[in-house]
Design a protein around this motif. Structure first.
Motif, mmCIF file in Angstrom:
data_model
loop_
_atom_site.group_PDB
_atom_site.id
_atom_site.type_symbol
_atom_site.label_atom_id
_atom_site.label_comp_id
_atom_site.label_asym_id
_atom_site.label_seq_id
_atom_site.Cartn_x
_atom_site.Cartn_y
_atom_site.Cartn_z
ATOM 1 N N VAL A 47 -2.175 -27.792 -23.272
ATOM 2 C CA VAL A 47 -1.388 -28.561 -22.303
ATOM 3 C C VAL A 47 -1.615 -27.925 -20.936
ATOM 4 O O VAL A 47 -1.313 -26.744 -20.734
ATOM 5 N N SER A 49 -2.131 -28.649 -16.361
ATOM 6 C CA SER A 49 -1.631 -29.461 -15.247
ATOM 7 C C SER A 49 -2.800 -29.995 -14.423
ATOM 8 O O SER A 49 -3.482 -29.240 -13.752
ATOM 9 N N HIS A 50 -3.062 -31.266 -14.549
ATOM 10 C CA HIS A 50 -4.019 -32.034 -13.753
ATOM 11 C C HIS A 50 -5.343 -31.312 -13.460
ATOM 12 O O HIS A 50 -5.604 -30.904 -12.325
ATOM 13 N N ASP A 73 -7.271 -42.503 -22.888
ATOM 14 C CA ASP A 73 -5.863 -42.136 -22.724
ATOM 15 C C ASP A 73 -5.169 -42.144 -24.081
ATOM 16 O O ASP A 73 -5.810 -42.353 -25.122
ATOM 17 N N ASP A 101 -3.876 -39.229 -15.462
ATOM 18 C CA ASP A 101 -2.430 -39.386 -15.627
ATOM 19 C C ASP A 101 -1.878 -38.379 -16.628
ATOM 20 O O ASP A 101 -2.618 -37.784 -17.428
ATOM 21 N N ASN A 102 -0.563 -38.220 -16.590
ATOM 22 C CA ASN A 102 0.099 -37.359 -17.567
ATOM 23 C C ASN A 102 -0.084 -37.925 -18.976
ATOM 24 O O ASN A 102 -0.230 -39.133 -19.173
ATOM 25 N N GLY A 103 -0.038 -37.022 -19.946
ATOM 26 C CA GLY A 103 -0.145 -37.447 -21.337
ATOM 27 C C GLY A 103 -1.365 -36.858 -22.018
ATOM 28 O O GLY A 103 -2.122 -36.068 -21.438
ATOM 29 N N SER A 126 -3.808 -32.272 -23.305
ATOM 30 C CA SER A 126 -2.703 -33.019 -22.691
ATOM 31 C C SER A 126 -2.447 -32.515 -21.276
ATOM 32 O O SER A 126 -2.650 -31.335 -20.970
ATOM 33 N N ILE A 127 -2.012 -33.441 -20.429
ATOM 34 C CA ILE A 127 -1.666 -33.099 -19.049
ATOM 35 C C ILE A 127 -0.145 -33.114 -18.918
ATOM 36 O O ILE A 127 0.495 -34.159 -19.097
ATOM 37 N N ASN A 128 0.410 -31.937 -18.669
ATOM 38 C CA ASN A 128 1.853 -31.706 -18.479
ATOM 39 C C ASN A 128 2.680 -31.890 -19.749
ATOM 40 O O ASN A 128 3.618 -31.139 -19.992
ATOM 41 N N LYS A 129 2.362 -32.868 -20.565
ATOM 42 C CA LYS A 129 3.119 -33.045 -21.808
ATOM 43 C C LYS A 129 2.248 -33.744 -22.847
ATOM 44 O O LYS A 129 1.355 -34.527 -22.513
ATOM 45 N N THR A 131 1.785 -36.436 -25.619
ATOM 46 C CA THR A 131 2.404 -37.732 -25.906
ATOM 47 C C THR A 131 1.987 -38.319 -27.249
ATOM 48 O O THR A 131 2.557 -39.321 -27.683
#
Length: 416
Positions: A47, A49-50, A73, A101-103, A126-129, A131
């Motif tokens: 996980v 961040s961008h 995605d 995008d996040n996810g 995953s980005i930030n969280k 899903t």
């Protein structure tokens, strides 16, 4: 007529020698590399961040020109295909992917190793969280060109091994003054059919390659052609099969063609990934020759049994004992040396992979074939004075399965 035959043989021999030297030249010019993905940035299931870039780190340099990634995605929707920002051959491929995008995202990558194999796999991050736990973007197997390539390759190479083995066994049987079915068996139409099969297999193989590589192959780019040794092998086999159909040639001519076809088949797998490709070709050629003689012997024995030509049991038993012994020695010794050459016994033992599993299957299958062959020679032919057809059919089925296992192993990742 004799003068004509000698003249044709002289010209044809030059063609065969040319193709043999061409393939050997390919062997000496290939770089030893079988790329495997060692790590990724972002890491698998991490996980982050961008990230603005995605990096793939291989154990060997790969060709950036024939590499790309596709990002999906968490709904399985494609976000586009990306090419590396670096060029030439690199051990690390870098891709600018912009703002995602996040996810959870899945990255499907592919590249071409130095032995000409298209290698591909996928990983998620995953980005930030996170899903989702798994993004399934795999199409049905029957929609993939790799499946059809494997199927046609199995049919083509398996048929070639059986055909060449049958011819060689018949040639040896003739020297033993045993019945042969060469007079009743037309090789010409079968050779034409196998030529067509080899052509179709080559076309399907091209469909598994990246568009850039295909474009360069069509432009007869030598570097690109050397990236596709299987294609070169199929072209050579088509020519050799056509030469096999020539009439009124000396027996040694057809034997030589059969052996060269077996050697050519040995060049279509992982041999280019080894440090000494020529040594790998020799080992694989011996292995394929052993399998060809074994399966050819089984076909010959079926013919003897079904046509009731099995009269001199003693001579047949002596013939098959020598044939099977030679085939077993070739299979076992070359098989062990091939495993050591391609990887290590420690790597096979310590890692549970498809390749290592098939390796164990081949060992078990070979032991079963030896056992059944021993029963056929020392029990059925000696005591019962007849061929046990059920045992014979089991041997043939096991042999075909071993050929299939070998072809699959030549297309997948070797444990290291």
């Amino acid at each position: 007529m004799l003068l004509y035959t000698k003249r044709v043989m002289s010209k044809s021999t030059l063609i065969v020698v040319f193709f043999a030297l061409l393939l050997m030249a390919v062997a000496t010019n290939q770089v030893s590399a079988h790329a495997t993905l060692e790590s990724t940035t972002p890491a698998q299931n991490s996980v982050v961040s961008h990230p603005q870039q995605i990096e793939l780190h291989y154990n060997e340099p790969v060709n950036t020109k024939y590499s790309s990634i596709t990002i999906f995605d968490d709904k399985g929707k494609s976000l586009g295909e990306f090419k590396p920002t670096n060029s030439g051959t690199n051990q690390t491929l870098t891709f600018d992917v912009g703002q995602l995008d996040n996810g959870t995202h899945k990255v499907s990558w592919h590249t071409t190793s130095a032995d000409g194999h298209e290698i591909q796999d996928e990983f998620e991050f995953s980005i930030n969280k996170k899903t989702t736990s798994n993004i399934d973007v795999t199409p049905p197997f029957y929609e993939t060109s790799n499946f059809w390539f494997g199927l046609f390759r199995f049919i083509t190479e398996g048929s070639l091994i059986v055909l060449m083995g049958s011819f060689l066994v018949n040639s040896v049987a003739k020297r033993y003054q045993l019945p042969t079915y060469l007079a009743f068996f037309s090789y010409k139409p079968i050779s034409w059919i196998l030529s067509a099969m080899a052509f179709i297999t080559a076309i399907i193989y091209i469909m598994t390659l990246s568009p850039e590589l295909v474009s360069n192959i069509m432009a007869l780019d030598m570097t690109a052609l050397l990236q596709a040794p299987f294609l070169l092998a199929m072209i050579a086999i088509i020519v050799l099969l056509l030469l096999f159909t020539l009439n009124e040639m000396m027996t040694i001519w057809y034997i030589a063609i059969s052996l060269i076809i077996i050697v050519t088949l040995s060049m279509s797998g992982h041999v280019w990934a080894q440090s000494f490709p020529l040594w790998s070709i020799i080992l694989r050629s011996i292995h394929l020759l052993g399998m060809a003689l074994w399966l050819g012997g089984m076909v010959y024995l079926v013919w003897l049994a079904t046509t009731k030509q099995l009269q001199d049991i003693v001579k047949v038993k002596r013939f098959f004992f020598k044939l099977n012994l030679g085939a077993v020695i070739a299979l076992v010794i070359s098989g062990v040396l091939m495993a050591i050459d391609e990887t290590s016994l420690a790597a096979i033992w310590s890692s549970v992979t498809t390749w290592s599993s098939l390796f164990y299957v081949k060992i078990i299958g070979t032991i079963l074939m030896i056992t059944l062959g021993g029963y056929q020679s020392f029990r059925a032919l000696t005591n019962l004075q007849k061929v046990n057809k059920k045992v014979l059919y089991c041997e043939i089925i096991i042999g075909i399965m071993l050929v299939l296992a070998g072809i699959i192993m030549s297309q997948i990742q070797i444990p290291s």
